[in-house]
Design an enzyme around this catalytic site. Structure first.
Site, short mmCIF file in Angstrom:
data_model
loop_
_atom_site.label_atom_id
_atom_site.label_comp_id
_atom_site.label_asym_id
_atom_site.label_seq_id
_atom_site.Cartn_x
_atom_site.Cartn_y
_atom_site.Cartn_z
CD GLU A 365 -2.78 -2.30 -8.27
OE1 GLU A 365 -3.00 -1.64 -7.24
OE2 GLU A 365 -3.70 -2.68 -9.03
CG HIS A 368 -3.48 2.52 -6.15
ND1 HIS A 368 -4.45 3.47 -6.03
CD2 HIS A 368 -4.03 1.51 -6.86
CE1 HIS A 368 -5.55 3.05 -6.65
NE2 HIS A 368 -5.32 1.87 -7.17
N1 BES Z 1 -7.42 -1.13 -5.35
C1 BES Z 1 -7.67 -2.02 -6.41
C2 BES Z 1 -8.01 -3.40 -5.96
C3 BES Z 1 -9.44 -3.52 -5.57
C4 BES Z 1 -10.39 -3.57 -6.54
C5 BES Z 1 -9.80 -3.54 -4.26
C6 BES Z 1 -11.71 -3.63 -6.17
C7 BES Z 1 -11.12 -3.60 -3.90
C8 BES Z 1 -12.08 -3.65 -4.85
C9 BES Z 1 -6.48 -2.11 -7.35
O1 BES Z 1 -5.67 -1.00 -7.36
C10 BES Z 1 -7.05 -2.19 -8.73
O2 BES Z 1 -7.59 -1.23 -9.16
N2 BES Z 1 -6.92 -3.32 -9.39
C11 BES Z 1 -7.44 -3.51 -10.73
C12 BES Z 1 -6.34 -3.61 -11.71
C13 BES Z 1 -6.06 -2.33 -12.38
C14 BES Z 1 -4.94 -2.39 -13.32
C15 BES Z 1 -7.23 -1.75 -13.10
C16 BES Z 1 -8.24 -4.76 -10.76
O3 BES Z 1 -8.15 -5.51 -9.80
O4 BES Z 1 -8.94 -4.98 -11.72
ZN ZN Z 2 -6.54 0.60 -8.28
#
Ligand code: BES
Ligand code: ZN
Length: 954
Positions: A365, A368
């Site tokens: 995060e 990002h």
């Molecule tokens: N941007 C995503 C959150 C997200 C996921 C928004 C799907 C909309 C749809 C966030 O940065 C993310 O990727 N979160 C991952 C965790 C990460 C460590 C792989 C998640 O939520 O699994």
């Molecule tokens: Zn992500």
């Protein structure tokens, strides 16, 4: 458990206009006759009709660019008692082409009124013009109709008053609850917008390209605090005791990154070396679990600022643990929200694997904040530019800040996960068209994340880390506060030349640091765009077939497709016109040198510089391709592994094991050859390599166990316990050692106890009873905690006690382990109870239901139960989870994709068809069907080989 969580999609929305009298009051309610957003988008010719029967002036899903937003003033007042919110906004817009309407996104919001103000109106405090509001819920849009045409190049202000309920689920502006130690249930309000749910919190231009500045104000009661993207500048006391927090104006950003929270959380804070204030927020009883996150976010933010050589542009960064959260975390600029298990670390109950996960999510995060927030993809088709990069940056940042975690070993699994999906015909290219909210949410999958990260890692290995870094810095600088697409990235990576650099074919390289073989690569006029487009614009993973004849190497590339064999009639057709520019690397027995060659054609020949006994391609498994050695290639490698495995690099050994079992599933290698390859494994000195080998054996064991193929199950068990006895016996029941050894300990002891290895069961039972006797006070080593609980859950007394502790524990890491342990019970009535508790959503939260059901489905005693539950309670499930949500995808694939018989396949197929007949469709359906089909084929081809191999091996 949450680690199995990922990937999303969306709910079909329907609505109609229900009040003709109140012209400006739009009531958005349900009506089944409206076409859905997905259906309508297919038919661009349909003339849209607004809910009041008037023609709607816009027919596309994407907004027009006639008008663009510059600035939003947003005031939100959530009421945590009545569970709704009232709000107002003033959007400053720039008219680019004269128009009489403004189209905005909106969802489940009631508009009270809307007015338009010119700059002059504002200057002379004129009242502004009332706007007529037309609603078109099928596209989640409203049209604001102005009485007169808006003039090009002029600025206007759109003021809207609106209200809505705080949402029940996990999207938009929603309510979340938690229980205090004293047993009181408290409510908080929180946002989660990505990809298309900002429109459920305020009417807006809800597309990533429409970047604007936001000035946010939040009203709250004094018992609460309010947080938003930016620091608070002031708090005003209103009549009646309400407080209004004013936040600084944000930098220019996309709507999906806006965030605000009203809660009563506590925080711990620190400051980075560049002066950014970092705070970790959690509900009041969880303060002691926030310190690891604070330490690591400070370190990682420092790292990224240095690495990118671009400052984090905001004065503060908050990381908040939200009690109800759909995904793992969300990167809102300056206010990152996390599932509690992704942020909180409890030294008493969080294991090495939990630490890895928390570090990974924080690193992701934080990355990002640059990749995604500062530079955003133009459209969701290129979401990999956000997610692939954030996933790749986890590797770079954690290797640098926490080398002891040995994250690069872990990273290989990121690529293996990608390959598992990308080897299916139902995979998709990294860049893929996506228009509807459902399609957009489906883009958040293993292809965007994992494959994206792996091809970036391959490119870095090809260019060298230094050049790659220069290129991405170039990209981030050039597109700061703007949007980018694939080609922009490739151009930045090609043109990161500075004076004195060597330039060829649009690509440059620093003379001083040039590797001799990179020079030859450059002379071949490499175009990065040309090369990388073969990885982003076509689906699938290449198989490189190597055939050594004396000093000559014949190379050949084809599409690697699981479950399809060369002798199958469809093989040729499915191969299609796939081909890649593959940056190959290889090493030989004769030296430590790493050789490079770009395979740019279907076939190629290489002359070997020296004689070699074995040859290994894809050095350190940095490339995204699978390698098959024809002739005696595999035999030479097997011999070497048995003689002295350490002559091959650890990551090469992991890659060999991985590839060998992949090749079995396409009929290129016999199963006994792959099993022979891992015969050396009990002597393996690298924990990650050992884990990779055990992973496959465990997979076979579970497949046999589920199918009740008892002779093979028993023999596999005997084999594992006999051959890996020294490995099992070596494990201590403690938390000591390097991270990779700690991870291995958890894997090995879990396997041993799953196989009912008496010493394992004895030790776990002993620890469990000590823990019971101490009334849960005894600290069990965290790496074996899940195993101890699982063995404890085998008795009714233990299971009941664990369930009770589940309700009481404030450690989310512990709760996760308890829930897993509860789900391994052999008693179906207990599993039913868990499902009921999960559906009720009180003791077991709705956010945990999908992973719970997945865990139950992995239990041979629960697999049928979980699947029947899904079929029989589909409508109920759809009420709780959006069709395309993470949760729904986990529920669907988690309860079906392990099936391996024709009858099961037929059953699943019928179920999916019944859903499709109702207009419900997901990509995951095809993935599941293909996976089950492959399982069936695997068994048909390999069961007897496995049976015989075991008979001769034990
Ligand atoms: N941007 C995503 C959150 C997200 C996921 C928004 C799907 C909309 C749809 C966030 O940065 C993310 O990727 N979160 C991952 C965790 C990460 C460590 C792989 C998640 O939520 O699994
Ligand atoms: Zn992500």
């Amino acid at each position: 458990m949450v680690n199995s969580h990922r990937k999303l999609i969306f709910r079909i929305y329907v609505g109609f206009y229900c009040s003709a009298i109140l012209l400006l009051r739009i009531c958005i309610c349900s009506q089944l006759s409206m076409p859905s957003i997905n259906q309508l988008s297919k038919d661009a010719e349909t003339i849209p009709v607004a809910t009041n029967g008037e023609p709607f002036p816009w027919h596309k899903l994407r907004l027009p660019h006639l008008v663009i937003p510059l600035h939003y003033d947003l005031l939100v007042h959530p009421n945590l008692t009545s569970l709704d919110f009232t709000a107002s906004e003033k959007i400053e817009i720039l008219v680019r082409e004269a128009t009489q309407f403004i189209i905005l996104h909106i969802k489940d919001i009631e508009i009270i009124n809307a007015t338009l103000h010119s700059e002059e109106d504002l200057r002379y405090r004129k009242p502004g013009t009332k706007l007529n509001v037309l609603s078109y819920p099928a596209h989640q849009q409203i049209a604001l109709l102005a009485p007169d045409e808006l003039i090009a190049d002029m600025r206007y202000y759109v003021a809207i008053n609106f209200q809505a309920k705080l949402a029940d689920g996990f999207k938009g502006f929603y309510k979340s609850t938690y229980r205090t130690l004293g047993g009181e249930t408290r409510i908080i309000a929180v946002t989660d917008f990505e990809p298309t749910q900002a429109r459920a919190a305020f009417p807006c231009f809800d597309e990533p390209l429409f970047k604007a500045n936001f000035t946010i104000k939040i009203r709250r009661e004094s018992r609460h605090i309010a947080l938003s993207n930016m620091p608070k500048v002031q708090t005003i006391e209103l009549e009646g005791g309400l407080l209004e927090d004013h936040f600084e104006t944000t930098v220019k950003m996309s709507t999906y990154l806006v965030a605000y929270i009203v809660c009563d959380f506590n925080s711990v804070s620190g400051t980075t070396s560049s002066g950014v204030k970092v705070s970790i927020y959690a509900s009041p009883d969880k303060g002691s679990q926030t310190y690891y996150a604070l330490d690591s976010s400070l370190k990682l933010l420092d790292f990224y600022e240095n690495y990118f050589d671009i400052s984090y542009p905001l004065p503060k960064l908050d990381l908040v643990a939200i009690p109800d959260f759909e995904s793992g975390a969300m990167e809102n600029w300056g206010l990152i929200t996390y599932r509690e298990t992704s942020l909180l670390f409890d030294p008493k109950t969080s294991s090495a694997s939990d630490k890895m996960w928390v570090t990974k999510v924080i690193a992701h995060e934080l990355a990002h904040q640059w990749f995604g927030n500062l530079v955003t993809m133009e459209w969701w088709n290129d979401i990999w530019l956000n997610e692939g990069f954030a996933t790749y940056m986890e590797l770079i940042s954690i290797n640098a800040t926490y080398p002891e975690l040995q994250f690069d070993d872990y990273f290989l699994n990121v690529c293996f996960e990608a390959i598992a999906k990308d080897a299916l015909n139902s995979s998709r290219p990294i860049s893929n068209p996506a228009e509807t909210p459902t399609q957009i949410r489906e883009m958040f999958d293993v292809v965007s994340y994992n494959k994206g990260a792996c091809i970036l890692n391959m490119l870095k290995d090809f260019l060298t880390e230094e050049k790659f870094r220069e290129g991405i810095i170039h990209y981030l600088r050039k597109f700061s506060y703007r949007n980018a697409k694939n080609d922009d990235l490739w151009a930045s990576l090609s043109n990161s030349c500075s004076e004195g650099d060597f330039m060829s074919g649009g690509f440059c390289y620093s003379n001083s640091k040039m590797r001799s073989n990179t020079l030859s690569v450059l002379e071949k006029n490499v175009e990065i765009k040309e090369m990388m487009s073969t990885w982003t614009l076509q689906k699938g993973i290449p198989l490189v077939v190597v055939n050594q004849e004396g000093h000559s190497l014949r190379l050949h590339q084809e599409l690697f497709l699981k479950g399809v064999f060369r002798e199958d009639p469809e093989w040729e057709t499915l191969q299609g016109r796939y081909f890649w520019h593959i940056p190959l690397t290889y090493s030989m027995s004769s030296s430590n040198a790493i050789h490079r060659h770009i395979l740019k054609s279907k076939t190629d020949t290489l002359e070997l510089p020296e004689k070699t006994s074995w040859l290994k391609f894809n050095v350190d498994s940095n490339g995204y391709y699978i390698v098959h050695y024809e002739g005696l290639g595999w035999d030479h490698l097997i011999t070497q592994l048995n003689q002295n495995h350490t002559l091959l690099r650890p990551k090469d050994r992991i890659g060999l094991i991985h590839d060998a079992f992949q090749l079995v599933s396409v009929g290129r290698l016999t199963l006994d050859k792959a099993l022979d390859l891992i015969r050396y494994l009990p002597h393996e000195t690298s924990s990650p390599a050992l884990t990779e080998g055990l992973r496959h054996l465990e997979l076979f064991y579970h497949m046999m166990d589920r199918r009740n193929i008892s002779d093979v199950t028993e023999n596999l068990k005997r084999y594992l316990l006999r051959y890996f006895k020294p490995v099992i016996d070596k494990q201590s029941w403690s938390d000591e050692g390097l991270t990779c050894d700690r991870l291995l300990r958890s894997t090995v002891l879990k396997l041993a106890c799953d196989l009912n290895h008496p010493p394992c069961i004895r030790k776990a039972a002993e620890l469990f009873s000590w823990w019971l006797e101490s009334s849960g006070k005894l600290n069990i080593p965290t790496d074996v905690l899940k195993i101890v609980y699982s063995v404890g859950a085998r008795t009714t007394e233990g299971w009941d006690y664990l369930l009770e502790q589940y309700g009481l524990s404030t450690s989310v890491a512990e709760k996760n382990k308890i829930l897993y342990a509860l789900s391994t019970s052999k008693h179906q009535e207990k599993l039913v109870k868990l499902i009921e508790l999960g559906m009720e959503g009180k003791v077991i939260k709705t956010q945990d239901f999908a992973s719970l059901l997945h865990a139950i489905a992995r239990n041979p005693k629960g697999q049928q139960l979980a699947w029947n539950f899904v079929k029989e309670n589909w409508t109920q499930l759809l009420k709780k989870f959006d069709l395309g949500s993470f949760a729904m995808r986990v529920i669907i694939s988690g309860t079906t994709s392990h099936f391996s018989s024709k009858d099961e396949l037929q059953e699943v197929k019928l179920f999916f068809e019944s859903l499709k007949a109702q207009g419900l469709h997901l990509d995951v359906f095809q993935i599941v069907l293909e996976t089950i089909n492959n399982n069936i084929k695997w068994l048909e081809r390999n069961l007897n080989t496995l049976r015989t191999w075991l008979l001769v091996s034990i």
